[in-house]
Design a protein around this motif. Structure first.
Motif, PDB file in Angstrom:
ATOM      1  N   LYS A 103       0.827  -1.214   0.000  1.00 41.03           N
ATOM      2  CA  LYS A 103       0.000   0.000   0.000  1.00 41.03           C
ATOM      3  C   LYS A 103       0.854   1.254   0.000  1.00 41.03           C
ATOM      4  O   LYS A 103       0.514   2.260  -0.626  1.00 41.03           O
ATOM      5  N   SER A 104       1.990   1.217   0.678  1.00 38.47           N
ATOM      6  CA  SER A 104       2.851   2.401   0.761  1.00 38.47           C
ATOM      7  C   SER A 104       3.387   2.815  -0.602  1.00 38.47           C
ATOM      8  O   SER A 104       3.764   3.958  -0.814  1.00 38.47           O
ATOM      9  N   ASP A 143      -3.169   4.221  -4.473  1.00 35.91           N
ATOM     10  CA  ASP A 143      -4.377   4.458  -5.250  1.00 35.91           C
ATOM     11  C   ASP A 143      -4.621   3.374  -6.301  1.00 35.91           C
ATOM     12  O   ASP A 143      -5.316   3.612  -7.288  1.00 35.91           O
ATOM     13  N   LYS A 144      -4.059   2.187  -6.093  1.00 34.24           N
ATOM     14  CA  LYS A 144      -4.200   1.110  -7.067  1.00 34.24           C
ATOM     15  C   LYS A 144      -4.860  -0.106  -6.420  1.00 34.24           C
ATOM     16  O   LYS A 144      -4.835  -0.273  -5.205  1.00 34.24           O
ATOM     17  N   ASN A 145      -5.448  -0.952  -7.276  1.00 34.65           N
ATOM     18  CA  ASN A 145      -5.968  -2.217  -6.783  1.00 34.65           C
ATOM     19  C   ASN A 145      -4.819  -3.042  -6.197  1.00 34.65           C
ATOM     20  O   ASN A 145      -3.689  -3.011  -6.706  1.00 34.65           O
ATOM     21  N   ILE A 146      -5.121  -3.774  -5.146  1.00 36.61           N
ATOM     22  CA  ILE A 146      -4.148  -4.675  -4.523  1.00 36.61           C
ATOM     23  C   ILE A 146      -4.806  -6.043  -4.400  1.00 36.61           C
ATOM     24  O   ILE A 146      -5.954  -6.147  -3.970  1.00 36.61           O
ATOM     25  N   PHE A 147      -4.093  -7.086  -4.779  1.00 40.29           N
ATOM     26  CA  PHE A 147      -4.600  -8.437  -4.551  1.00 40.29           C
ATOM     27  C   PHE A 147      -3.425  -9.399  -4.513  1.00 40.29           C
ATOM     28  O   PHE A 147      -2.603  -9.416  -5.429  1.00 40.29           O
ATOM     29  N   PHE A 148      -3.328 -10.192  -3.438  1.00 44.07           N
ATOM     30  CA  PHE A 148      -2.216 -11.125  -3.293  1.00 44.07           C
ATOM     31  C   PHE A 148      -2.608 -12.238  -2.328  1.00 44.07           C
ATOM     32  O   PHE A 148      -3.613 -12.150  -1.630  1.00 44.07           O
ATOM     33  N   SER A 149      -1.788 -13.282  -2.304  1.00 45.26           N
ATOM     34  CA  SER A 149      -1.983 -14.380  -1.360  1.00 45.26           C
ATOM     35  C   SER A 149      -0.827 -14.380  -0.368  1.00 45.26           C
ATOM     36  O   SER A 149       0.273 -14.837  -0.700  1.00 45.26           O
ATOM     37  N   PRO A 150      -1.044 -13.892   0.841  1.00 40.63           N
ATOM     38  CA  PRO A 150       0.038 -13.931   1.834  1.00 40.63           C
ATOM     39  C   PRO A 150       0.470 -15.351   2.154  1.00 40.63           C
ATOM     40  O   PRO A 150       1.642 -15.603   2.439  1.00 40.63           O
ATOM     41  N   LEU A 151      -0.470 -16.302   2.092  1.00 43.15           N
ATOM     42  CA  LEU A 151      -0.142 -17.689   2.416  1.00 43.15           C
ATOM     43  C   LEU A 151       0.810 -18.280   1.383  1.00 43.15           C
ATOM     44  O   LEU A 151       1.717 -19.049   1.729  1.00 43.15           O
ATOM     45  N   LYS A 176      -7.348  -4.844  -1.951  1.00 41.94           N
ATOM     46  CA  LYS A 176      -8.133  -3.610  -1.947  1.00 41.94           C
ATOM     47  C   LYS A 176      -8.625  -3.355  -3.367  1.00 41.94           C
ATOM     48  O   LYS A 176      -7.836  -3.397  -4.310  1.00 41.94           O
ATOM     49  N   ILE A 177      -9.911  -3.117  -3.500  1.00 44.36           N
ATOM     50  CA  ILE A 177     -10.489  -2.828  -4.812  1.00 44.36           C
ATOM     51  C   ILE A 177     -10.727  -1.319  -4.873  1.00 44.36           C
ATOM     52  O   ILE A 177     -11.641  -0.794  -4.230  1.00 44.36           O
ATOM     53  N   VAL A 178      -9.896  -0.636  -5.617  1.00 47.33           N
ATOM     54  CA  VAL A 178      -9.998   0.814  -5.790  1.00 47.33           C
ATOM     55  C   VAL A 178     -10.811   1.135  -7.042  1.00 47.33           C
ATOM     56  O   VAL A 178     -11.631   2.041  -7.045  1.00 47.33           O
ATOM     57  N   ASN A 179     -10.581   0.334  -8.089  1.00 47.46           N
ATOM     58  CA  ASN A 179     -11.308   0.504  -9.355  1.00 47.46           C
ATOM     59  C   ASN A 179     -11.642  -0.869  -9.904  1.00 47.46           C
ATOM     60  O   ASN A 179     -10.772  -1.555 -10.453  1.00 47.46           O
ATOM     61  N   PRO A 180     -12.885  -1.328  -9.772  1.00 44.70           N
ATOM     62  CA  PRO A 180     -13.268  -2.673 -10.216  1.00 44.70           C
ATOM     63  C   PRO A 180     -13.134  -2.891 -11.716  1.00 44.70           C
ATOM     64  O   PRO A 180     -13.142  -4.036 -12.174  1.00 44.70           O
ATOM     65  N   THR A 181     -13.029  -1.815 -12.498  1.00 42.74           N
ATOM     66  CA  THR A 181     -12.935  -1.964 -13.957  1.00 42.74           C
ATOM     67  C   THR A 181     -11.491  -2.118 -14.435  1.00 42.74           C
ATOM     68  O   THR A 181     -11.262  -2.396 -15.595  1.00 42.74           O
TER      69      THR A 181
END
Length: 431
Positions: A75-76, A80-88, A424-429
């Motif tokens: 995030k740092s 302002d962008k979408n974030i998606f990951f698998s910490p596991l 984090k979904i900032v912009n679903p498109t």
């Protein structure tokens, strides 16, 4: 595809250290000391006291701490962008790597993964991951969840039998001989494996292998599940999603009027809604009030999510949430270096537990995750485990919660209380 689909792959490429530039030092393993009778622990996301499988629960707790630390690092740099990951996926891959790590290299990775060797022994970490792998790959679930590891090893690289035995026994890793002298052939072999394990969703991830590469370490997770209560596609309408105060985009907004576990955190100013899948998993959606996203993100900790899940109340709500498909690709090496995991990526690396000498380092670590969220599931009946603390009084008018601005998402396996994915979904498109 009208279902929930999440995938991720992590690659760690190892190549030979130029020995003329590095004289390896020999260190002894440093084992942490722990109490042989640890107290009961709360699960990191469910609030349920579990007394058996304490080893795996200690790993789950540290994995949750790591998930929120890693999220904040991403995030740092991508506020302002979408974030998606698998910490596991990331923690599993690097935990497997520590089987061959020693001295400062080992301690830095374990600290980076949020393991404290005064609270958990190194042996317990690997036993805990082994238990997790076995539980997550349990075949009786209605959820399609496959998690695995693989090593692609250069024909000329001689690994210690103990290391090979440990990765196979503890992490159930497959091993494949690979001709890294023919980089095109090696890339095709690895990419074919990834594409097969992710059911075609991640292709051609490995490109431009380092000329000195001698091993590739992979962890993958494939997750596919259906909502316990599917959204009716007839009610999906085009609507506005407000990316920020000045920008809106058109989305396909799903809607449902049903009973959901919900909670409003008055202190952090956000709504929490748990949407169960068929089987033992759930998605937790967090909707900060206007202007409160940063406040909620700063408070993202294991204790915060535990408090939310313990406070959930089942109530009838009118729920609006967009259909979306997003992905995240991350340079884990760059992110880890900023989290204090440095030596493993330099000529100071001590991975002598792999070969018997310090001649390897990690040259590249990549992570990719993809999520597709849509309306419908299957028609099969199922039981979902949903923890409910209180039941609310009937509402004269159903409460409306509308996810039409940036929100957070956490996907949890409820059998193990593990965080599988978050974002984090900032912009679903924006894919």
């Amino acid at each position: 595809m009208k279902s929930i689909l999440c995938l991720c792959v992590l690659l760690a490429g190892l190549h030979a250290v130029v020995l003329s530039h590095h004289v390896p030092e020999h260190h002894n393993d440093q084992d942490g000391q722990t109490d042989n009778n640890p107290p009961q622990q709360l699960s990191p996301v469910g609030g349920k006291v579990i007394t058996e499988h304490m080893t795996f629960m200690k790993v789950v707790a540290s994995n949750a701490d790591f998930a929120f630390r890693f999220y904040k690092q991403i995030k740092s740099e991508a506020a302002d962008k979408n974030i998606f990951f698998s910490p596991l996926s990331i923690s599993t891959a690097f935990a497997m790597l520590t089987l061959g790590a020693k001295s400062a290299t080992l301690s830095q990775i374990l600290q980076g993964l949020s393991f404290n060797l005064t609270e958990i022994e190194e042996r317990e970490i690997h036993e805990g991951f082994h238990q997790l792998l076995q539980m997550l790959n349990h075949p009786d679930s209605e959820i399609q969840l496959n998690m695995g590891n693989a090593l692609f090893i250069d024909d000329q690289l001689k690994l210690l039998e103990k290391f090979l035995e440990d990765v196979k026994t503890l992490y159930e890793s497959e091993t494949f001989p690979t001709n890294f002298q023919n980089s095109a052939e090696a890339e095709k072999q690895i990419n074919d494996y990834i594409e097969n394990k992710t059911h075609g969703k991640i292709a051609n991830l490995v490109k431009d292998l380092d000329p000195l590469a001698v091993m590739i370490l992979i962890n993958y997770i494939f997750f596919k599940a259906h909502w316990e209560n599917p959204f009716n596609s007839l009610f999906t309408k085009e609507d506005d999603f407000f990316v920020d105060a000045e920008t809106s985009v058109k989305v396909n907004m799903m809607s449902s009027n049903k009973q959901y576990n919900t909670h409003h955190d008055e202190e952090l100013s956000c709504w929490v809604v748990e949407i169960p899948y068929k089987g033992n998993a759930a998605a937790i959606f967090i909707l900060p009030d206007e202007g409160k996203m940063e406040q909620v993100e700063d408070a993202l900790l294991k204790k915060t999510v535990t408090k939310w899940t313990k406070s959930l109340q089942q109530r009838e709500i009118v729920l609006y949430i967009p259909a979306f498909s997003v992905s995240g690709t991350y340079d884990v090496k760059e992110l880890f270096e900023k989290m204090g995991v440095v030596d493993v990526f330099t000529d100071k690396a001590d991975l002598s537990g792999m070969t018997g000498h310090s001649s390897l380092k990690v040259s590249k670590a990549l992570h990719k995750a993809v999520v597709d969220v849509h309306e419908n599931g299957t028609e099969a009946a199922a039981v979902t485990i949903v923890e409910i603390t209180y039941t609310s009084l009937p509402f004269p008018q159903p409460l409306t919660i509308k996810f039409n601005r940036p929100f957070l998402m956490i996907i949890v396996d409820k059998n193990t209380q593990s965080i599988l994915f978050m974002g984090k979904i900032v912009n679903p498109t924006k894919k």
